[in-house]
Design a protein around this motif. Structure first.
Motif, PDB file in Angstrom:
ATOM      1  N   HIS A  54     -16.041 -36.066  48.874  1.00 23.05           N
ATOM      2  CA  HIS A  54     -17.212 -36.184  49.535  1.00 23.05           C
ATOM      3  C   HIS A  54     -18.547 -36.413  48.960  1.00 23.05           C
ATOM      4  O   HIS A  54     -18.925 -37.399  49.617  1.00 23.05           O
ATOM      5  CB  HIS A  54     -18.122 -34.405  49.601  1.00 23.05           C
TER       6      HIS A  54
ATOM      7  N   GLU B  41     -19.890 -40.632  50.230  1.00 24.67           N
ATOM      8  CA  GLU B  41     -21.733 -40.028  50.737  1.00 24.67           C
ATOM      9  C   GLU B  41     -21.824 -41.546  50.006  1.00 24.67           C
ATOM     10  O   GLU B  41     -22.804 -42.410  50.669  1.00 24.67           O
ATOM     11  CB  GLU B  41     -22.218 -39.334  50.087  1.00 24.67           C
TER      12      GLU B  41
ATOM     13  N   HIS C 204     -20.718 -34.860  58.195  1.00 24.77           N
ATOM     14  CA  HIS C 204     -21.220 -34.725  56.892  1.00 24.77           C
ATOM     15  C   HIS C 204     -21.229 -33.375  56.892  1.00 24.77           C
ATOM     16  O   HIS C 204     -21.165 -32.437  55.537  1.00 24.77           O
ATOM     17  CB  HIS C 204     -22.039 -36.113  56.441  1.00 24.77           C
TER      18      HIS C 204
ATOM     19  N   HIS D 231     -20.413 -30.210  54.041  1.00 23.00           N
ATOM     20  CA  HIS D 231     -21.411 -28.922  52.853  1.00 23.00           C
ATOM     21  C   HIS D 231     -21.045 -27.611  53.243  1.00 23.00           C
ATOM     22  O   HIS D 231     -21.035 -27.100  52.564  1.00 23.00           O
ATOM     23  CB  HIS D 231     -22.985 -29.613  53.565  1.00 23.00           C
TER      24      HIS D 231
ATOM     25  N   GLU E  14     -30.205 -33.334  51.052  1.00 25.25           N
ATOM     26  CA  GLU E  14     -30.014 -34.094  52.067  1.00 25.25           C
ATOM     27  C   GLU E  14     -29.877 -33.804  53.089  1.00 25.25           C
ATOM     28  O   GLU E  14     -29.771 -34.685  53.819  1.00 25.25           O
ATOM     29  CB  GLU E  14     -27.579 -34.255  51.583  1.00 25.25           C
TER      30      GLU E  14
END
Ligand SMILES: [Fe+2]
Ligand SMILES: [Fe+2]
Length: 318
Positions: free
Chosen positions: A123, A127, A157, A161, A209
């Motif tokens: 992940h 990013e 994305h 999370h 984020e």
């Protein structure tokens, strides 16, 4: 600056991730930030965001933020989780649990942890390499063309999370519910505390984020698009985090069969052939299993299958 830390020790992490060095004496926040070359407004926006649990209106905070400074902060946070926090907890876990082949659950917990750490790593690397590259293009005054806008790029994305947060929740619950054995209980409790603290820290990182960073990039994107003549982009960030399904229905006999085959290491195609169903039906069963058990990794399912008597230890492919 030192008063800030005395009031809320969690901000020590924020200070270190911004690259502000300790030993700032009686310096004010602004002076300490300036001495380390950090943008004070961005620093204060993050401090306010964290202290208020992300409940402040981000649109106001986002206007105060320098996107490059916030991106550097996020990248330093990634390095902290990947190079320091996750390996440190792994070392502690190895000391705290019996993970020899004699204690299969201990062994599987470590395997689950490694899969969780790998998920976080994938992940964060994505990013750094994709999301932040997109933002860097905006900072360079270009409108990236591979995606309609940042909201579209970041949408998938956000699902990651919630998957990461689910996995860490699952990890804790597997240790609490299913691990027993000769172990140093104090060290295990201490390791669990570390996992709780890391989960909270990671949740706050993801939330920042999804909200503050997303909003600041959105403003930047509008500005760049207006400059290069693409017209203003949307004015709102309307997508919200998908809520986990809290359903706890019973597993059907067919779903239990699928679990038994998954933990034996069969692929979806092999499961389909064995059960005389299509691969699509296997996928549907697996989705339903994940929803009902709240477990979505093979390692987690293995532990679930063992403790619920769906499979014998000797049938598990380790
Ligand atoms: Fe991140
Ligand atoms: Fe993230």
């Amino acid at each position: 600056m030192s008063d800030l830390i005395h009031d809320d020790y969690r901000l020590l992490q924020v200070i270190s991730r911004f690259g502000v060095s300790l030993g700032f004496g009686n310096q004010s926040i602004d002076a300490a930030c300036k001495a380390s070359g950090v943008d004070t407004s961005t620093f204060l926006a993050v401090v306010n965001f964290i202290q208020n649990g992300g409940h402040l209106p981000v649109s106001e905070l986002a206007e105060e933020v320098s996107v490059p400074e916030l991106m550097r902060y996020l990248q330093r946070s990634h390095a902290y989780f990947l190079d320091f926090r996750l390996p440190a907890i792994r070392r502690k876990l190895i000391s705290a649990i019996d993970y020899s082949t004699k204690n299969q659950i201990g062994f599987l917990i470590l395997k689950y942890y490694d899969e969780y750490a790998a998920e976080v790593q994938r992940h964060m690397e994505y990013e750094n390499s994709h999301i932040h590259t997109y933002v860097q293009q905006l900072l360079d005054g270009q409108v990236p063309t591979r995606h309609a806008d940042y909201t579209e790029l970041a949408h998938q994305h956000r699902d990651n999370h919630s998957s990461i947060n689910k996995s860490s929740h699952e990890l804790k619950s597997i240790i609490v519910k299913y691990y027993s054995g000769n172990t140093d209980t104090q060290l295990l409790a201490d390791t669990l505390m570390d996992i709780y603290i890391m989960e909270e820290d990671l949740f706050s990182h993801c939330h920042l984020e999804d909200t503050l960073f997303a909003e600041a990039v959105h403003l930047l994107e509008n500005e760049v698009k207006a400059k290069v003549g693409n017209g203003p982009a949307d004015t709102t960030l309307s997508r919200t985090m998908p809520q986990p399904d809290a359903s706890s229905e019973e597993l059907s006999e067919r779903e239990k069969e699928v679990i038994q085959l998954v933990v034996r290491g069969l692929s979806n195609k092999e499961i389909a052939e064995k059960m005389f169903i299509s691969a699509n039906t296997v996928m549907t069963h697996r989705r339903n299993i994940a929803r009902k058990t709240q477990i979505h990794s093979p390692a987690g399912l293995t532990i679930y299958a063992i403790v619920n008597g769906l499979i014998n230890l000797e049938d598990v492919r380790l």
